[in-house]
Design an enzyme around this catalytic site. Sequence first.
Site, mmCIF file in Angstrom:
data_model
loop_
_atom_site.group_PDB
_atom_site.id
_atom_site.type_symbol
_atom_site.label_atom_id
_atom_site.label_comp_id
_atom_site.label_asym_id
_atom_site.label_seq_id
_atom_site.Cartn_x
_atom_site.Cartn_y
_atom_site.Cartn_z
ATOM 1 N N CYS A 1 31.701 37.188 39.692
ATOM 2 C CA CYS A 1 33.046 36.803 40.119
ATOM 3 C C CYS A 1 33.064 35.370 40.670
ATOM 4 O O CYS A 1 32.780 34.438 39.948
ATOM 5 C CB CYS A 1 33.609 37.822 41.106
ATOM 6 S SG CYS A 1 35.428 37.759 41.198
ATOM 7 N N GLU B 1 30.134 46.240 39.030
ATOM 8 C CA GLU B 1 29.357 47.034 39.997
ATOM 9 C C GLU B 1 30.230 47.822 40.972
ATOM 10 O O GLU B 1 29.704 48.649 41.734
ATOM 11 C CB GLU B 1 28.430 46.101 40.791
ATOM 12 C CG GLU B 1 29.071 45.338 41.939
ATOM 13 C CD GLU B 1 29.954 44.167 41.529
ATOM 14 O OE1 GLU B 1 30.535 43.530 42.428
ATOM 15 O OE2 GLU B 1 30.063 43.883 40.322
ATOM 16 N N HIS C 1 33.987 42.668 38.233
ATOM 17 C CA HIS C 1 33.133 43.375 39.194
ATOM 18 C C HIS C 1 32.674 44.698 38.588
ATOM 19 O O HIS C 1 33.085 45.763 39.020
ATOM 20 C CB HIS C 1 33.890 43.638 40.492
ATOM 21 C CG HIS C 1 34.001 42.455 41.384
ATOM 22 N ND1 HIS C 1 32.954 41.996 42.156
ATOM 23 C CD2 HIS C 1 35.043 41.618 41.623
ATOM 24 C CE1 HIS C 1 33.347 40.937 42.852
ATOM 25 N NE2 HIS C 1 34.596 40.685 42.546
#
Length: 307
Positions: free
Chosen positions: A142, A237, A235
């Site tokens: 990001c 994750e 993102h």
Amino acid sequence: MPLIIPNDLPAAETLQRENIFTMHEGRAVTQDIRPLKIVIVNLMPTKIATETQLARVLANSPLQVELTLLTMDTHESKNISQEHMEAFYKTIDEVKSDRFDGMILTGAPVEQLPFEEVDYWKELTEIFDFARDSVYSSIFICWGAQAALYYHYGIEKHMLEKKVFGIFREKVVRPLNPLMRGFDETFYAPHSRHTEVLREDILAHPELRILAESPEAGPHILSTENGRQIFILGHQEYDKDTLAIEYFRDVEKGRDIGVPENYFEDDDPKKEPVFRWRSHASLLFSNWLNYYVYQATPYNINEIKGE
């Protein structure tokens, strides 16, 4: 194989409840195997949540992975106890003579500032130089990806009229790239940002490859040809409830925030989020560990050299 984590790291309890195989450092040193050394530069204010998210995706691999956590020495983290930081985190000065197989550098909530106005920018550029010279393969996430693209390639970020916020369908555009092995033609990824990197600016650099992108959210996963630098502009994750926590926090503070797109069931924030990106998140980080770290890095870690 297990993920090796510092003794007493708060993420350990969560991972054990999820039946994710972890091993404390004390036990790991008794095994005759060299684990992959991965350093996580955690710029997020939600330190423990981010530690857990990244530990979870790195643990889904047959490889033994040893984590080192890094923080900014020139910036004080306000949302976490100093005891936690002193117990589990190091600074760049403490590791600059080390070598690492891989590095993950997270995003940070500073994207609306010019890069040079971020209070730890100078220290961050030292980490970028360290990664280029002493880390075999790095993932930037990001804002961290935007910062690395700016520092290494001069690619600017641009303010968006409306925040990209929600779950977006991504299309794999380079299916033969090792990082995309096993991916469906399309997959989902969370995004939460006020800025973007333009596709045409990326394509102006022939050393960069766009691996996956979305018509709504733009480029998502980029890589150099050799995989030494990987940039994730979303993102992957994130946990199931990460965007919900962000949304309800902003609503409570009276901020102008829209409901995250394609996230809650029927786009109704009174209903549960739909967790539709977890499997590809695990696959992405497993591919990275296997193809760009384990199979490429030298066994003698001191032989790692810059590009």
